[in-house]
Enzyme design. Structure first.
Site, mmCIF file in Angstrom:
data_model
loop_
_atom_site.group_PDB
_atom_site.id
_atom_site.type_symbol
_atom_site.label_atom_id
_atom_site.label_comp_id
_atom_site.label_asym_id
_atom_site.label_seq_id
_atom_site.Cartn_x
_atom_site.Cartn_y
_atom_site.Cartn_z
ATOM 1 N N HIS A 57 0.851 -1.195 0.000
ATOM 2 C CA HIS A 57 0.000 0.000 0.000
ATOM 3 C C HIS A 57 0.881 1.237 0.000
ATOM 4 O O HIS A 57 2.032 1.194 0.454
ATOM 5 C CB HIS A 57 -0.893 0.017 1.237
ATOM 6 C CG HIS A 57 -1.941 -1.046 1.242
ATOM 7 N ND1 HIS A 57 -2.997 -1.038 2.138
ATOM 8 C CD2 HIS A 57 -2.129 -2.148 0.470
ATOM 9 C CE1 HIS A 57 -3.771 -2.081 1.914
ATOM 10 N NE2 HIS A 57 -3.263 -2.775 0.914
ATOM 11 N N GLU A 59 0.914 3.826 1.885
ATOM 12 C CA GLU A 59 1.402 4.197 3.219
ATOM 13 C C GLU A 59 2.584 3.334 3.640
ATOM 14 O O GLU A 59 3.569 3.827 4.197
ATOM 15 C CB GLU A 59 0.317 4.028 4.289
ATOM 16 C CG GLU A 59 -0.952 4.775 4.046
ATOM 17 C CD GLU A 59 -2.015 3.925 3.351
ATOM 18 O OE1 GLU A 59 -1.701 3.292 2.309
ATOM 19 O OE2 GLU A 59 -3.149 3.903 3.825
ATOM 20 N N CYS A 87 -6.239 1.716 5.959
ATOM 21 C CA CYS A 87 -6.879 0.474 6.386
ATOM 22 C C CYS A 87 -6.301 0.033 7.734
ATOM 23 O O CYS A 87 -5.437 0.693 8.309
ATOM 24 C CB CYS A 87 -6.643 -0.611 5.330
ATOM 25 S SG CYS A 87 -4.924 -1.159 5.233
#
Length: 149
Positions: A57, A59, A87
């Site tokens: 992801h 991040e 998430c």
């Protein structure tokens, strides 16, 4: 316009540039940057398809890059700008890396966990939401429309 909001919008525009890279690579268009003392120390965008890695992801890529750049697992006094609410996995990484502030563009009502985490794990984290919300939403909607066509 408030200086903090102006600053947040500036950095969110840069996170959107990262999200557009993901879009071009047919990845879910989410982008992130990490700022420390008004300097960008890392960038990331979703690369799960390309890397065949469910954890790739935006991040996670930005956090790992920032940790390598400063030589520490802790990102004290760092700010994460991300185009979509993180998430559960990314929220955990934010907590463990001790990022002090997260600014995101769009709430993720389905998989977002950051807002919920304030009650349990991220009690000291500063969160600002819905910065350039429409731009973030339009990019995601465009991606999923294209995918369904």
């Amino acid at each position: 316009m408030n200086l903090i909001i102006k600053r947040d919008k500036h950095y969110m525009k840069l996170a959107l540039k990262e999200a557009k890279k993901a879009y071009e690579e047919e990845e879910i268009p989410i982008g992130a940057i990490i700022v420390h003392k008004d300097k960008i120390i890392s960038k990331g965008y979703n690369q799960s398809q390309r890397l065949n890695d469910a954890t790739a992801h935006a991040e996670m890529i930005a956090i790992t890059s920032a940790q390598n750049k400063i030589g520490s697992k802790y990102l004290n006094d760092c700010e994460l700008y991300i185009t979509l609410e993180p998430c559960t996995m990314c929220t955990g990484a934010i907590h463990l890396s001790k990022i002090s502030k997260v600014v995101y563009g769009l709430d993720d009502k389905e998989k977002g966990y950051l807002r919920k985490s304030l009650k349990s794990i991220n009690k000291k984290l500063i969160i600002t939401s819905n910065i350039l919300e429409n731009e973030c939403k339009e990019l995601l909607n465009s991606f999923f429309f294209k995918l369904r066509s």
